[in-house]
Design an enzyme around this catalytic site. Structure first.
Site, PDB file in Angstrom:
ATOM      1  CG  PHE A  81      -0.356   0.444   2.499  1.00  0.00           C
ATOM      2  CD1 PHE A  81      -0.305   1.786   2.844  1.00  0.00           C
ATOM      3  CD2 PHE A  81       0.171  -0.481   3.392  1.00  0.00           C
ATOM      4  CE1 PHE A  81       0.267   2.205   4.034  1.00  0.00           C
ATOM      5  CE2 PHE A  81       0.739  -0.089   4.581  1.00  0.00           C
ATOM      6  CZ  PHE A  81       0.792   1.263   4.903  1.00  0.00           C
ATOM      7  CE  LYS A  82       4.800   1.340   4.679  1.00  0.00           C
ATOM      8  NZ  LYS A  82       4.250   0.046   5.090  1.00  0.00           N
TER       9      LYS A  82
END
Ligand SMILES: *Cc1c(COP(=O)(O)O)cnc(C)c1O
Length: 462
Positions: free
Chosen positions: A111-112
């Site tokens: 998700f970064k």
């Protein structure tokens, strides 16, 4: 819109300056001076928009005059063009009332990428305009580093040095950090755990002479711009499930508290939620904090969900600031106690304020493995160990309000843990199928501030 420090002693900054600074000069974290409300009609109007259009509407009110409409549109378009799913953040149903938000379709499979790809574009725009050069130094438990290197590699005005705990990241994570050929990015294997990496980065920021000499900035989740980019998918997923006409709950696999704090911003803007559930592995300081009102660090124990192997959870300071009625001096005192004595007791009112927003749970290593196997058997979804921690914890909170669990990484990023749980080795997506053949470039350094600073200066001069 201006930004203030959680410790109350740093200058107010606009959005661009906040983004480029990373950490506040008083050691605190920047937060908006007031969170803009998003009226229900505007939330409802997000239905049916592309992810990119929704992102513009959610983020715009936080950015003031920092970027023109055209600059922001271009940055958002470029940021998400490299994602392997047209929805960017698709929702899958796991069970009645339980949904999985897949946040792993970006270039480094975690998700970064949602935030890092965007701030790579925004840094580029801002630095090209001013001609400034900055040095990004970051600590990573694995995924932030790979996302940062992917987002900033090759950018002319930026040098990137990423510290990761030697031997404590997965091979895929390590290779994603060490195989970028670009001369402006550097992966450092530090002899220490993640908290040591994070502490050395904070030490570099507290050395103002060094900080100014190298134009130091942070793109860890302490950077407000990253939190902001993550607010968007709470809105898009909730609206897909009927918000604002009904509430939606979220369960977030949590380490440094950045992702779940973004959820609390969505809630503060007006997205109806009953609960934001903190999911931890056996490094459960946040779960214990909510249960006992004592925030006390223990030694980090390695787990099969290494991106959550954290005891010092940086963004928790932002939640604490709100829970203490935005009293910067009180936050600074508790943070000094944390540093000096390894923990603090939450003032009575603060514990109540946190419990009004957050709930929590933890998953053991066995529970994590069992959840991976069971979710694959029952729903055909292969979970990474972090997402499995989230699914396990969420199951205790299922009810009338739909629950969205965030799937924070692709299972192929943690193939050993997934194979051990389910007997199946998830293949890497085609665009990184040759990862194991690429040449690695890594520097091994001791947990020593002086040595690290020298390394940063040398690379910047190179
Ligand atoms: C970073 C990360 C987390 C923890 O997110 P925080 O914002 O630090 O709480 C969880 N899962 C994965 C896969 C991550 O990369």
């Amino acid at each position: 819109m201006n930004y203030i420090s959680t410790r109350g002693q740093a200058p107010r900054l606009d959005f661009e300056a906040t983004m480029l600074a990373g950490l506040a000069r008083d050691g605190g974290l920047y937060v908006p001076d007031a969170v803009p409300a998003m009226p229900a009609a505007e939330i409802a109007a997000l239905a049916g928009l592309s992810y990119e259009e929704a992102a513009l509407r959610v983020m715009r009110p936080f950015m003031g005059e920092s970027f023109s409409e055209a600059e922001l549109e271009e940055a958002v378009a470029k940021a998400y063009a490299g994602f392997a799913h047209p929805a960017r953040a698709p929702l899958k149903q796991l069970a009645p009332g339980h949904f999985l938000l897949e946040l792993f379709h970006g270039p480094t499979l975690a998700f970064k990428d949602f935030a890092m790809q965007l701030i790579g574009q925004l840094f580029q725009t801002a630095l090209a305009r001013s001609g400034r050069r900055v040095t990004i130094v970051g600590a990573t438990s694995g995924d932030t580093g790979s996302a940062a290197i992917e987002a900033f590699r090759g950018l002319p005005n930026v040098d990137v040095v990423i510290l990761f705990p030697e031997g404590r990241v997965s091979e895929v994570q390590r290779r994603q950090m060490t195989t970028a050929a670009d001369a402006n990015v550097h992966a450092v294997a530090l002899a220490g755990d993640f908290d040591a990496c994070q502490a050395r980065v904070k030490d570099m920021f507290n050395d103002f002479a060094f900080r100014d000499a190298v134009g130091l900035t942070a793109v860890n989740s302490i950077n407000w711009a990253r939190v902001l980019a993550q607010v968007v998918y709470f809105f898009t997923s909730a609206v897909a499930l009927g918000a604002p006409h009904r509430a939606v709950n979220f369960c977030v696999p949590t380490g440094n508290f950045g992702d779940i704090y973004a959820g609390s911003i969505a809630r503060a803007m007006g997205l109806p939620m009953e609960r934001l559930v903190i999911a931890t592995n056996h490094n459960d300081i946040l779960h214990r904090t909510l249960e006992t009102a004592e925030h006390r660090t223990e030694a980090v124990r390695p787990s099969i969900s290494p991106s959550m192997d954290i005891q010092v959870s940086s963004n928790f300071e932002r939640a604490l600031f709100d829970a203490l009625a935005r009293d910067g001096a009180a936050v600074a005192a508790l943070m000094a106690e944390l540093k000096g004595q390894g923990g603090f007791a939450l003032p009575q009112g603060a514990a109540g304020a946190l419990r009004a927003i957050y709930a929590s749970g933890r998953a053991s290593e066995d529970e994590t493995r069992v959840t991976i196997a069971r979710t694959y058997a029952e729903a055909g979804e292969l979970l990474c160990p972090h997402s499995a921690v989230g699914v396990h914890v969420a199951e205790a909170f299922l009810g009338a309000v739909p629950m969205v669990t965030l799937a924070t990484a692709h299972p192929a990023k943690f193939p050993d843990a997934v194979e051990a749980a389910v007997g199946l080795r998830p293949p890497l997506p085609a665009h990184m199928a040759d990862l194991y053949e690429r040449t690695e470039r890594v520097t091994h350094l001791p947990d020593d501030l002086g040595v690290l600073q020298e390394f940063v200066c040398e690379r910047r001069a190179a």
